[in-house]
Design a protein around this motif. Structure first.
Motif, mmCIF file in Angstrom:
data_model
loop_
_atom_site.group_PDB
_atom_site.id
_atom_site.type_symbol
_atom_site.label_atom_id
_atom_site.label_comp_id
_atom_site.label_asym_id
_atom_site.label_seq_id
_atom_site.Cartn_x
_atom_site.Cartn_y
_atom_site.Cartn_z
ATOM 1 N N GLU A 197 0.818 -1.216 0.000
ATOM 2 C CA GLU A 197 0.000 0.000 0.000
ATOM 3 C C GLU A 197 0.852 1.268 0.000
ATOM 4 O OE1 GLU A 197 -3.216 0.156 -0.479
ATOM 5 O OE2 GLU A 197 -3.282 -2.034 -0.595
ATOM 6 N N GLU A 198 2.001 1.241 0.674
ATOM 7 C CA GLU A 198 2.866 2.425 0.692
ATOM 8 C C GLU A 198 3.399 2.716 -0.711
ATOM 9 O OE1 GLU A 198 6.881 4.197 2.909
ATOM 10 O OE2 GLU A 198 6.170 2.166 3.372
ATOM 11 N N ILE A 199 3.808 1.665 -1.405
ATOM 12 C CA ILE A 199 4.301 1.852 -2.770
ATOM 13 C C ILE A 199 3.188 2.391 -3.664
ATOM 14 C CG2 ILE A 199 5.077 0.612 -4.837
ATOM 15 C CD1 ILE A 199 6.763 -1.153 -3.011
ATOM 16 N N LYS A 200 1.987 1.870 -3.507
ATOM 17 C CA LYS A 200 0.860 2.357 -4.308
ATOM 18 C C LYS A 200 0.575 3.829 -4.018
ATOM 19 C CE LYS A 200 -2.374 -0.860 -3.608
ATOM 20 N NZ LYS A 200 -3.639 -1.602 -3.840
ATOM 21 N N ASP A 201 0.604 4.199 -2.739
ATOM 22 C CA ASP A 201 0.345 5.593 -2.374
ATOM 23 C C ASP A 201 1.409 6.517 -2.977
ATOM 24 O OD1 ASP A 201 -1.890 4.857 -0.951
ATOM 25 O OD2 ASP A 201 -0.894 4.885 1.004
ATOM 26 N N ASN A 202 2.664 6.108 -2.880
ATOM 27 C CA ASN A 202 3.743 6.927 -3.438
ATOM 28 C C ASN A 202 3.633 7.041 -4.958
ATOM 29 O OD1 ASN A 202 4.852 7.339 -0.899
ATOM 30 N ND2 ASN A 202 6.299 5.640 -1.076
ATOM 31 N N TYR A 203 3.250 5.955 -5.581
ATOM 32 C CA TYR A 203 3.073 5.950 -7.038
ATOM 33 C C TYR A 203 1.957 6.918 -7.438
ATOM 34 C CZ TYR A 203 2.713 3.896 -11.755
ATOM 35 O OH TYR A 203 2.702 3.689 -13.115
ATOM 36 N N ASN A 204 0.863 6.869 -6.716
ATOM 37 C CA ASN A 204 -0.260 7.757 -7.031
ATOM 38 C C ASN A 204 0.090 9.218 -6.791
ATOM 39 O OD1 ASN A 204 -2.302 5.997 -8.017
ATOM 40 N ND2 ASN A 204 -2.687 5.264 -5.934
ATOM 41 N N ASP A 205 0.875 9.481 -5.740
ATOM 42 C CA ASP A 205 1.320 10.858 -5.490
ATOM 43 C C ASP A 205 2.198 11.351 -6.636
ATOM 44 O OD1 ASP A 205 -0.030 10.999 -3.100
ATOM 45 O OD2 ASP A 205 1.713 10.504 -1.865
ATOM 46 N N TRP A 206 3.089 10.473 -7.094
ATOM 47 C CA TRP A 206 3.954 10.846 -8.224
ATOM 48 C C TRP A 206 3.128 11.077 -9.485
ATOM 49 C CZ3 TRP A 206 4.599 7.700 -12.623
ATOM 50 C CH2 TRP A 206 5.496 8.221 -13.568
ATOM 51 N N LYS A 207 2.134 10.256 -9.673
ATOM 52 C CA LYS A 207 1.303 10.386 -10.878
ATOM 53 C C LYS A 207 0.579 11.733 -10.912
ATOM 54 C CE LYS A 207 -2.315 7.711 -11.595
ATOM 55 N NZ LYS A 207 -3.146 6.538 -11.912
ATOM 56 N N LYS A 208 0.212 12.231 -9.740
ATOM 57 C CA LYS A 208 -0.431 13.550 -9.687
ATOM 58 C C LYS A 208 0.506 14.642 -10.199
ATOM 59 C CE LYS A 208 -3.408 12.411 -5.745
ATOM 60 N NZ LYS A 208 -3.642 12.641 -4.286
ATOM 61 N N SER A 209 1.806 14.432 -9.997
ATOM 62 C CA SER A 209 2.769 15.452 -10.418
ATOM 63 C C SER A 209 2.869 15.549 -11.936
ATOM 64 C CB SER A 209 4.159 15.159 -9.829
ATOM 65 O OG SER A 209 4.754 14.036 -10.466
ATOM 66 N N ILE A 210 2.453 14.508 -12.644
ATOM 67 C CA ILE A 210 2.461 14.558 -14.112
ATOM 68 C C ILE A 210 1.041 14.707 -14.662
ATOM 69 C CG2 ILE A 210 4.606 13.238 -14.280
ATOM 70 C CD1 ILE A 210 2.878 10.821 -15.160
ATOM 71 N N GLU A 211 0.126 15.025 -13.759
ATOM 72 C CA GLU A 211 -1.275 15.294 -14.132
ATOM 73 C C GLU A 211 -1.928 14.078 -14.779
ATOM 74 O OE1 GLU A 211 -1.171 18.845 -16.491
ATOM 75 O OE2 GLU A 211 -0.372 20.060 -14.848
ATOM 76 N N SER A 212 -1.772 12.932 -14.122
ATOM 77 C CA SER A 212 -2.380 11.654 -14.501
ATOM 78 C C SER A 212 -1.652 11.000 -15.664
ATOM 79 C CB SER A 212 -3.866 11.802 -14.820
ATOM 80 O OG SER A 212 -4.054 12.324 -16.120
ATOM 81 N N GLY A 213 -2.068 9.779 -15.970
ATOM 82 C CA GLY A 213 -1.424 9.035 -17.046
ATOM 83 C C GLY A 213 -2.131 9.212 -18.373
ATOM 84 N N LEU A 214 -1.622 8.503 -19.358
ATOM 85 C CA LEU A 214 -2.232 8.513 -20.683
ATOM 86 C C LEU A 214 -3.602 7.862 -20.648
ATOM 87 C CD1 LEU A 214 0.898 7.214 -22.605
ATOM 88 C CD2 LEU A 214 -0.046 9.518 -22.841
ATOM 89 N N ASP A 215 -4.447 8.246 -21.576
ATOM 90 C CA ASP A 215 -5.726 7.576 -21.764
ATOM 91 C C ASP A 215 -5.495 6.319 -22.597
ATOM 92 O OD1 ASP A 215 -8.384 7.172 -23.485
ATOM 93 O OD2 ASP A 215 -8.910 8.213 -21.638
ATOM 94 N N VAL A 216 -6.256 5.259 -22.311
ATOM 95 C CA VAL A 216 -6.073 4.012 -23.059
ATOM 96 C C VAL A 216 -6.278 4.224 -24.559
ATOM 97 C CG1 VAL A 216 -6.640 2.484 -21.139
ATOM 98 C CG2 VAL A 216 -8.473 3.332 -22.623
ATOM 99 N N LYS A 217 -7.128 5.160 -24.923
ATOM 100 C CA LYS A 217 -7.393 5.430 -26.335
ATOM 101 C C LYS A 217 -6.116 5.861 -27.067
ATOM 102 C CE LYS A 217 -10.723 5.254 -28.117
ATOM 103 N NZ LYS A 217 -11.274 4.114 -28.906
ATOM 104 N N GLN A 218 -5.210 6.518 -26.341
ATOM 105 C CA GLN A 218 -3.966 6.950 -26.977
ATOM 106 C C GLN A 218 -3.063 5.762 -27.312
ATOM 107 O OE1 GLN A 218 -3.390 9.698 -23.703
ATOM 108 N NE2 GLN A 218 -3.438 11.443 -25.106
ATOM 109 N N ILE A 219 -3.152 4.700 -26.534
ATOM 110 C CA ILE A 219 -2.400 3.487 -26.850
ATOM 111 C C ILE A 219 -3.068 2.758 -28.020
ATOM 112 C CG2 ILE A 219 -1.323 1.418 -25.914
ATOM 113 C CD1 ILE A 219 -0.595 4.162 -24.557
ATOM 114 N N THR A 220 -4.381 2.718 -28.006
ATOM 115 C CA THR A 220 -5.106 2.135 -29.130
ATOM 116 C C THR A 220 -4.741 2.832 -30.428
ATOM 117 O OG1 THR A 220 -6.970 1.372 -27.786
ATOM 118 C CG2 THR A 220 -7.404 1.769 -30.115
ATOM 119 N N ASP A 221 -4.647 4.158 -30.383
ATOM 120 C CA ASP A 221 -4.277 4.910 -31.590
ATOM 121 C C ASP A 221 -2.904 4.490 -32.111
ATOM 122 O OD1 ASP A 221 -6.656 6.311 -31.486
ATOM 123 O OD2 ASP A 221 -5.791 8.118 -30.595
ATOM 124 N N CYS A 222 -1.967 4.222 -31.185
ATOM 125 C CA CYS A 222 -0.631 3.770 -31.603
ATOM 126 C C CYS A 222 -0.705 2.406 -32.271
ATOM 127 C CB CYS A 222 0.294 3.700 -30.391
ATOM 128 S SG CYS A 222 0.741 5.300 -29.688
#
Length: 239
Positions: free
Chosen positions: A189-214
């Motif tokens: 859970e600590e790793i997950k929390d830290n990962y989610n905090d980091w993800k906020k710093s990049i304003e969330s991840g890619l949308d799955v549709k962007q991978i589909t487009d690739c």
């Protein structure tokens, strides 16, 4: 009707979006994942849903052959099934390491083994492996996950070279962070929390549709053109 597309990991995330998108484009689709009901509830026309563990070669072959009997030979296999179990190497369980190696590495080999020989004999066909930017560089708490994805890259590139003279394309797509449920597999859970905090710093991840487009971009190139690898991430994801 267009040619058959086989997608593993089709019950969620990128795999599900790929199944819907290829179906919308008129392809018959074989969806493979453990959660059959979710795939069936998509109600995609000209589709088959199979509950198969991607490391189970016998049942993978059975599912693909059944779809091919109905829709013709597989023109595209997308190996999308994967697990991400983050952990520190001195505390993470061996079972989690084993599961990542099984699904992320063996899981791209079963379907490939089923379809590759026939593609080579036909001088056509495409296999796309959905990997990760973690197959190109390492990250903290990702050691075995990175190892499994580095293996995907090595297998993809080596196989691509060995089948290129048969006009078969083998491609790897390497996303950074994507908005899927992949992180939910991690038990720390600590790793997950830290990962989610980091993800906020990049304003969330890619949308799955962007991978589909690739995937669509690479697949829709003429068979004589192989887009060997696509690496895609949020602009703010520096690593």
């Amino acid at each position: 009707m267009k040619k058959l597309v086989v997608i593993t990991g089709a019950s969620s995330g990128i795999g599900m979006d790929l199944a819907k998108s290829f179906s919308n484009e008129g392809h018959p689709v074989l969806m493979i994942a453990r959660r059959k009901e979710i795939m069936e509830n998509l109600n995609l026309p000209e589709s088959i849903s199979k509950s198969v563990d991607v490391v189970d070669y016998e049942n993978m072959e059975k599912a693909i052959r059944e779809a091919e009997e109905k829709y013709g030979k597989t023109d595209l296999l997308v190996n999308c099934a994967g697990v991400m179990l983050l952990g520190h190497p001195d505390t993470q369980s061996y079972e989690e390491w084993e599961r990542m190696i099984d699904v992320n590495v063996k899981g791209i080999l079963t379907g490939t083994k089923v379809v590759l020989k026939d593609m080579m004999e036909r001088n056509e066909g495409t296999i796309i492996n959905i990997s990760s930017i973690a197959g190109r560089k390492t990250f903290d708490n990702h050691s075995v996950y990175c190892g499994s994805k580095f293996a995907v890259h090595a297998i993809t590139e080596s196989m691509r070279k060995e089948v290129s003279d048969k006009n078969v394309r083998i491609i790897v797509i390497s996303p950074g962070v994507v908005e899927t449920n992949l992180l939910s597999h991690t038990t720390d859970e600590e790793i997950k929390d830290n990962y989610n905090d980091w993800k906020k710093s990049i304003e969330s991840g890619l949308d799955v549709k962007q991978i589909t487009d690739c995937v669509m971009f690479a697949y829709k190139q003429p068979q004589s053109v192989c887009v060997r690898e696509i690496v895609i991430a949020k602009t703010k994801q520096a690593d």
